[in-house]
Write a protein that holds these residues in place. Sequence first.
Motif, PDB file in Angstrom:
ATOM      1  N   LEU A 143       1.504  -1.289   0.329  1.00  0.00           N
ATOM      2  CA  LEU A 143       0.482   0.303   0.075  1.00  0.00           C
ATOM      3  C   LEU A 143       1.128   1.049  -0.073  1.00  0.00           C
ATOM      4  O   LEU A 143       2.672   0.985   0.306  1.00  0.00           O
ATOM      5  CB  LEU A 143      -1.149   0.118   1.597  1.00  0.00           C
ATOM      6  CG  LEU A 143      -1.785  -1.028   1.823  1.00  0.00           C
ATOM      7  CD1 LEU A 143      -2.144  -0.854   3.192  1.00  0.00           C
ATOM      8  CD2 LEU A 143      -3.195  -1.107   0.625  1.00  0.00           C
ATOM      9  N   THR A 144       0.179   2.118  -0.437  1.00  0.00           N
ATOM     10  CA  THR A 144       1.047   3.200  -0.114  1.00  0.00           C
ATOM     11  C   THR A 144      -0.179   4.788   0.583  1.00  0.00           C
ATOM     12  O   THR A 144      -0.826   4.503   0.544  1.00  0.00           O
ATOM     13  CB  THR A 144       1.150   4.459  -1.981  1.00  0.00           C
ATOM     14  OG1 THR A 144       0.118   4.409  -2.367  1.00  0.00           O
ATOM     15  CG2 THR A 144       2.321   3.799  -3.186  1.00  0.00           C
ATOM     16  N   GLY A 145       0.921   5.546   1.539  1.00  0.00           N
ATOM     17  CA  GLY A 145       0.347   5.793   2.523  1.00  0.00           C
ATOM     18  C   GLY A 145       1.338   7.806   2.527  1.00  0.00           C
ATOM     19  O   GLY A 145       2.257   7.512   1.898  1.00  0.00           O
ATOM     20  N   MET A 146       0.470   8.545   2.727  1.00  0.00           N
ATOM     21  CA  MET A 146       1.083   9.524   3.089  1.00  0.00           C
ATOM     22  C   MET A 146       1.075  10.353   4.571  1.00  0.00           C
ATOM     23  O   MET A 146       0.554  10.665   5.466  1.00  0.00           O
ATOM     24  CB  MET A 146       0.447  10.964   2.667  1.00  0.00           C
ATOM     25  CG  MET A 146       1.089  12.778   2.468  1.00  0.00           C
ATOM     26  SD  MET A 146       2.817  12.400   1.591  1.00  0.00           S
ATOM     27  CE  MET A 146       2.561  12.500  -0.561  1.00  0.00           C
ATOM     28  N   THR A 147       2.223  10.520   4.629  1.00  0.00           N
ATOM     29  CA  THR A 147       2.322  11.091   6.133  1.00  0.00           C
ATOM     30  C   THR A 147       3.075  13.062   6.690  1.00  0.00           C
ATOM     31  O   THR A 147       3.216  13.202   5.765  1.00  0.00           O
ATOM     32  CB  THR A 147       3.056  10.438   7.381  1.00  0.00           C
ATOM     33  OG1 THR A 147       2.452  10.949   8.506  1.00  0.00           O
ATOM     34  CG2 THR A 147       4.616   9.628   7.357  1.00  0.00           C
ATOM     35  N   TRP A 148       3.395  13.319   8.063  1.00  0.00           N
ATOM     36  CA  TRP A 148       4.373  14.659   7.518  1.00  0.00           C
ATOM     37  C   TRP A 148       4.790  14.044   8.429  1.00  0.00           C
ATOM     38  O   TRP A 148       5.978  13.124   8.798  1.00  0.00           O
ATOM     39  CB  TRP A 148       3.576  15.178   8.606  1.00  0.00           C
ATOM     40  CG  TRP A 148       3.009  14.718   9.820  1.00  0.00           C
ATOM     41  CD1 TRP A 148       2.374  13.681  10.436  1.00  0.00           C
ATOM     42  CD2 TRP A 148       3.535  15.372  11.638  1.00  0.00           C
ATOM     43  NE1 TRP A 148       2.240  13.776  11.765  1.00  0.00           N
ATOM     44  CE2 TRP A 148       2.615  14.915  12.607  1.00  0.00           C
ATOM     45  CE3 TRP A 148       4.257  16.542  11.918  1.00  0.00           C
ATOM     46  CZ2 TRP A 148       3.400  15.057  13.614  1.00  0.00           C
ATOM     47  CZ3 TRP A 148       4.205  17.172  12.326  1.00  0.00           C
ATOM     48  CH2 TRP A 148       3.581  16.494  13.867  1.00  0.00           C
ATOM     49  N   LEU A 206      -3.843   5.499   1.603  1.00  0.00           N
ATOM     50  CA  LEU A 206      -3.574   5.999   3.310  1.00  0.00           C
ATOM     51  C   LEU A 206      -2.896   7.121   3.334  1.00  0.00           C
ATOM     52  O   LEU A 206      -2.409   7.261   2.995  1.00  0.00           O
ATOM     53  CB  LEU A 206      -2.848   4.494   4.457  1.00  0.00           C
ATOM     54  CG  LEU A 206      -3.159   3.388   4.334  1.00  0.00           C
ATOM     55  CD1 LEU A 206      -2.661   2.649   4.885  1.00  0.00           C
ATOM     56  CD2 LEU A 206      -4.961   3.317   5.023  1.00  0.00           C
ATOM     57  N   VAL A 207      -3.485   7.899   3.947  1.00  0.00           N
ATOM     58  CA  VAL A 207      -3.073   9.749   4.021  1.00  0.00           C
ATOM     59  C   VAL A 207      -3.371   9.897   5.870  1.00  0.00           C
ATOM     60  O   VAL A 207      -4.512   9.843   6.523  1.00  0.00           O
ATOM     61  CB  VAL A 207      -4.452  10.539   3.557  1.00  0.00           C
ATOM     62  CG1 VAL A 207      -5.408  11.028   3.760  1.00  0.00           C
ATOM     63  CG2 VAL A 207      -3.277  11.868   3.881  1.00  0.00           C
ATOM     64  N   VAL A 208      -2.771  10.505   5.736  1.00  0.00           N
ATOM     65  CA  VAL A 208      -2.989  10.917   7.787  1.00  0.00           C
ATOM     66  C   VAL A 208      -2.589  12.669   7.356  1.00  0.00           C
ATOM     67  O   VAL A 208      -2.177  13.384   6.479  1.00  0.00           O
ATOM     68  CB  VAL A 208      -0.594  10.990   8.335  1.00  0.00           C
ATOM     69  CG1 VAL A 208      -1.123  12.190   9.538  1.00  0.00           C
ATOM     70  CG2 VAL A 208      -0.434   9.795   8.302  1.00  0.00           C
ATOM     71  N   LEU A 209      -3.911  13.097   8.125  1.00  0.00           N
ATOM     72  CA  LEU A 209      -4.885  13.659   7.471  1.00  0.00           C
ATOM     73  C   LEU A 209      -5.142  15.054   9.399  1.00  0.00           C
ATOM     74  O   LEU A 209      -5.052  14.496  10.121  1.00  0.00           O
ATOM     75  CB  LEU A 209      -5.755  14.281   7.186  1.00  0.00           C
ATOM     76  CG  LEU A 209      -7.121  14.222   7.811  1.00  0.00           C
ATOM     77  CD1 LEU A 209      -8.214  14.275   7.345  1.00  0.00           C
ATOM     78  CD2 LEU A 209      -6.865  12.398   7.614  1.00  0.00           C
ATOM     79  N   ASP A 210      -5.710  15.877   8.648  1.00  0.00           N
ATOM     80  CA  ASP A 210      -5.477  17.432  10.388  1.00  0.00           C
ATOM     81  C   ASP A 210      -6.455  17.532  10.194  1.00  0.00           C
ATOM     82  O   ASP A 210      -7.440  18.097   9.017  1.00  0.00           O
ATOM     83  CB  ASP A 210      -4.938  18.461   9.744  1.00  0.00           C
ATOM     84  CG  ASP A 210      -4.663  19.533  11.644  1.00  0.00           C
ATOM     85  OD1 ASP A 210      -5.349  19.054  11.884  1.00  0.00           O
ATOM     86  OD2 ASP A 210      -4.151  20.200  10.783  1.00  0.00           O
ATOM     87  N   HIS A 211      -7.802  17.839  10.788  1.00  0.00           N
ATOM     88  CA  HIS A 211      -9.330  17.529  10.714  1.00  0.00           C
ATOM     89  C   HIS A 211      -9.501  18.917  10.648  1.00  0.00           C
ATOM     90  O   HIS A 211     -10.972  18.260   9.182  1.00  0.00           O
ATOM     91  CB  HIS A 211      -9.680  17.020  11.977  1.00  0.00           C
ATOM     92  CG  HIS A 211      -9.944  18.212  13.280  1.00  0.00           C
ATOM     93  ND1 HIS A 211      -8.758  18.145  14.079  1.00  0.00           N
ATOM     94  CD2 HIS A 211     -10.358  19.587  13.691  1.00  0.00           C
ATOM     95  CE1 HIS A 211      -9.076  19.012  15.199  1.00  0.00           C
ATOM     96  NE2 HIS A 211     -10.125  20.255  14.121  1.00  0.00           N
TER      97      HIS A 211
END
Length: 390
Positions: A5-10, A64-69
């Motif tokens: 899988l691929t994901g994006m974080t900070w 998958l993505v890490v996000l700010d609400h």
Amino acid sequence: MTAPLTGMTWDHPRGYRVLDALADHDRREAAAGRPGPRPVVWKRHSLEDFEARPLRAFCDDTDLVVLDHPGLGEAVADGCLRPLETLFTAGELAALRRSCVGPSHDSYHLDGSQWALAVDAATQVSVARQDTAGGRPGSWEDACAEVRRTPSALCLGGPHAFLMFAALCVALGAAPFPDGDPDRVADLATGTAALEVMAELLAHSDPDLSWRNPIAVLDAMSGDGGPQYCPLVYGYVTYQAPGPGRTGLRAFDAPRGPGGVRGSVLGGVGLAVTRSCQDLPAARAQLLRLLSPGVQTDDYRRFGGQSSLAEAWDDETVHRAVHGFYRDTRRTMDAAWTRPRFPGYIGFQQQASAAVRDGLSHRTPPARVLAQLDTLLRTARAGTRTGGMS
């Protein structure tokens, strides 16, 4: 072997070290032919991009993505995310909500659906160097007195000038964006008082460092000769422990307003599944593992993650390992204020913060700054209705 899988974080250790450790473990298991979660290859973007870059810029090729609400409304309007009701039962989502600290889980619920799960919990707190002789200012009145006698810095870079303004409004008893008045950011009396407190603090704080983001402020505070106190900044568990050439910091509850209210704006991150993800069982497995007690207490503690699990915040072993970070900021976390999430809010937040900084720099009368904020809000909402600003 199945493609990952691929994901994006900070791009901060708090944002990637736990994820990378789990991904490395999964790749080793897969290479050895042992069953386990499908590995994830995590990409990173900067804190500034995390706070301001729309998800539509990368959701088409990321699972998958890490996000700010605060960016949730725009992401949902753009059709970037899958509602988690397609991966979890109502009972499972209710259990995950009960296990989460503060309002973190609810901040990713919008328009009747859960769009992300809180995997990291944060809010604005007070921070001081562990080697300082100063106390722990408990009120904004105390904070104004502390900056007069202690080398201090504010955190006003990026969106954080507006976020400090919002926190002060909460502490003063009237949260921003009052109900029944969609075009007003804050009432005149509360907004004026908040800007006056910020001006008083800035007059006695580091004039250069105060315009930076949380990471830059905390880096400077932990370094040789750095400021000893910041009254409000997003808490980072990674700065609690001293290290080579670095003094440990101690985070504690945000100051109270005159009515005893702690003003703090919720942060943290959620993990969402994008519309382009095809392997939903693998995405579900990754979410469940990341929110498991073992990962949230043990792996987060080992690799510098900041847990969203109430169990970790209450755990005595974790408490000692993080030098009291969770326990000393728990009251602030539980009372944290959740920002609006309408499409266009992120752009408004950036512009509003610039307006607050400009007003502080030029000593603009508070009424004029507040009028400018209201104009920006009307423009943002009008853009949302017409599709112009997003």
